[in-house]
Structures are given as C-alpha cells and as structure tokens.
Design an enzyme around this catalytic site. Structure first.
Site, short mmCIF file in Angstrom:
data_model
loop_
_atom_site.label_atom_id
_atom_site.label_comp_id
_atom_site.label_asym_id
_atom_site.label_seq_id
_atom_site.Cartn_x
_atom_site.Cartn_y
_atom_site.Cartn_z
N HIS A 170 0.85 -1.20 0.00
CA HIS A 170 0.00 0.00 0.00
C HIS A 170 0.88 1.25 0.00
O HIS A 170 0.66 2.18 -0.80
CB HIS A 170 -0.90 -0.04 1.25
N GLU A 171 1.90 1.28 0.86
CA GLU A 171 2.77 2.44 0.94
C GLU A 171 3.66 2.57 -0.29
O GLU A 171 3.93 3.68 -0.76
CB GLU A 171 3.63 2.38 2.21
N HIS A 174 1.72 4.30 -2.94
CA HIS A 174 1.71 5.75 -2.74
C HIS A 174 2.98 6.37 -3.31
O HIS A 174 2.94 7.44 -3.94
CB HIS A 174 1.61 6.08 -1.25
N GLU A 245 -6.39 6.68 -1.24
CA GLU A 245 -6.38 5.47 -0.42
C GLU A 245 -7.00 4.29 -1.16
O GLU A 245 -6.52 3.16 -1.06
CB GLU A 245 -7.11 5.72 0.90
#
Length: 320
Positions: A170-171, A174, A245
């Site tokens: 997930h990071e 980003h 998100e």
C-alpha cells in the site's frame, strides 16, 4: 476504487487532478496575501497619497500591492518548501519516535519490503520503525532519494507476514504513484494558511484610530478571505488524500495478489491507528487516519468499511 482494468487510467486521472489541486493551492497564496494586505491597510488606515478613505480605495490599494507582493509570496512559499525538503524527515522522526533500520535490526520487515521491490523493479525506499503501540504505517519523502516507509512496532506485533506485506505494498503504491510528494507539498503549503489564520485570530487586528480612521469593512473582508483560503486549503488536502487510499489499496492487491491480506490488515488496524504524538499532517499520510471532522467533512481517509467493500467488490476479496 475502480475495477483492475481501470486502475492505471484512474491513476493517471488522479495524478492530473492532483496537479490541478496543488496548482490551486499555490493560487490561493495570492488570495492570502491580498487578504493580509487588506487587514493591515484597513487596521492602520494607510492608503497611498491621493486616495480617499473609502472601502474601494483599500481594495484597489491591496490589488496594486499584489504586483510586488505576489512574486515575493511565491518566493517565500518555495523557500518554505525548500526548508521542508531539508528537514521534514528529522521533524517527523522526532514527533513519532521513529528511526532508520536495516536488515540487521529488522530482518523480517526488511525482507518483506525488499522482496516486494525486487519483484516489481521498484527502487527500495529507506525503512524506519516508530516505537508506538498504534497500528499504522506511512511513507514520506519529496524525491526518490528521500522516500521512506515507517512502520510502528504495534503493527509489527499485531499483523502476520501476509498482512504486513499488504501494508508495505500500500505504501509502495503511494510512492510509485507520486502520492507522497504531492501530499507533503499540500500539507506544507496548507500549513502556511493555517499559521496565518491562527496569527490573525490571536492578533485581533483593529483600526488604529489614526487620522485616516482605518476601515473596519476592509479588515473584515481581509479576515474573511484569509479564513476562506484556510477552509479551501483544508478541503483540497482532504480531497487529495481520500481518493488516493482506494488506489493504494488496489495497488497493494496488484503487488501482492492477495486482496484478503489487505482486508484483514485493515480490519486489525481499524480504530487502533492513532499516533498520539503525530501532527495532523503525518496522520494524513498513514494507512488509516482515525481523526475526522464534523460529519466526516474533514476526514482525510475513506472509512475502513468503505475500503473493504471496494476490495470485496472490485478485487475479489472476501469481507470477514
């Protein structure tokens, strides 16, 4: 969140939208300067020679000042960004108690992050661990040489390897989508507006009562503009964060091929992500931000339930 076949199109649209919103933030700097000038001129009664002490004169004088104040304000904004570029990680480390780690200090975490980066040909960001019982993680940095992923000790203790891998993915999404740099620029610029608005509230400018008498309407209009700029900057920050998100969750599934791991990670993190010492700007970068405003108007993240529903609908995950 979009189906898998629409992910990259959505990323590109989100990137364009983000650039427009960040451009608007910089444009609001001019409105801020105009508002400050109105407050100062209205409070002091100071007008260029030959102008009558009327509201229109104050509005005109403030507009003329923008010719030289506008460029100076942009220089100041970029200087502020340069300072943030140099010291942001040290400030974040101090506020959340994080420190850099390598394979010797955190072999399990380092291996998971390294494998994800190698499998997708992604440059590996620095790895940091925050001594905090909260369950959370976030990415920081303003260029590839500065990118870092920070994970709390609480997250490491509560999640299994598959779930930690999903959070790391997930990071990484980003970082890969340039979300981190965009959000940090937005947080820094919006912080200027918040700082000025707070100074105005505490300073309480009033007409000075000199020979020109000042202008209460000019002060009020200037103060209103400053407040409006602050409000709009907050909305832009939240608009930037919320949509990202969903895309980062989808990116985590793409990297790990395991939607269920992302779902169970979100379930464990839900309600347990509060970093007590972290400012709001850091919380906006986290996997989950439990802080929200009135009726979620100022919530920076979609609810965990909505994110899980999107993963279930579009990524074939199973809501547990």
């Amino acid at each position: 969140m979009l189906p898998a076949y629409g992910l990259y199109t959505h990323v590109r649209r989100n990137e364009l939208r983000s650039r427009v919103l960040v451009g608007i933030l910089f444009g609001l700097v001019l409105v801020l300067v105009y508002g400050i000038d109105l407050v100062v001129r209205g409070a002091s009664g100071n007008l260029p020679r030959g102008m009558r002490p009327e509201l229109s004169s104050y509005l005109s004088a403030a507009a003329q000042d923008l010719v030289w104040l506008g460029p100076l304000s942009f220089v100041a904004a970029f200087l502020w960004l340069w300072i943030a570029y140099r010291v942001h990680q040290a400030i974040i480390d101090r506020t959340v108690g994080s420190a850099a780690v390598g394979p010797a200090e955190a072999p399990r975490l380092y291996r998971l992050l390294e494998n994800l980066c190698i499998s997708r040909g992604i440059p590996m960001p620095a790895l940091r661990i925050a001594e905090d019982p909260a369950l959370n993680a976030f990415a920081t940095g303003l260029n590839p040489g500065q990118y870092a992923v920070t994970v709390t000790t609480g997250l490491l203790e509560a999640l299994d390897d598959r779930e930690i891998e999903a959070v790391l993915a997930h990071e990484l999404t980003h970082i890969r989508n340039d979300d981190v740099r965009t959000m940090m620029i937005a947080v820094v610029i919006a912080g200027i507006f918040a700082f000025v608005a707070e100074l105005l509230l505490r300073g309480g400018y009033r007409p000075s009562g000199n020979r020109k008498g000042g202008s209460v309407p000019a002060v009020l209009i200037g103060a209103l503009l400053i407040g409006l700029v602050w409000f709009l900057s907050q909305l832009i920050r939240f608009a930037l964060s919320r949509t990202r998100e969903y895309v980062a969750d989808a990116g985590a599934v793409e990297l790990t091929k395991n939607p269920d791991a992302m779902i169970t990670a979100l379930l464990k993190i839900s309600g347990r992500g509060e970093l007590a010492g972290a400012p709001s700007g850091v919380m906006e970068l986290c996997v989950d931000n439990p802080r929200s405003g009135i009726a979620d108007l100022f919530a920076t993240h979609p609810s965990i339930d909505d994110r899980i529903a999107a993963l279930t609908r579009y990524a074939a995950g199973r809501a547990l």
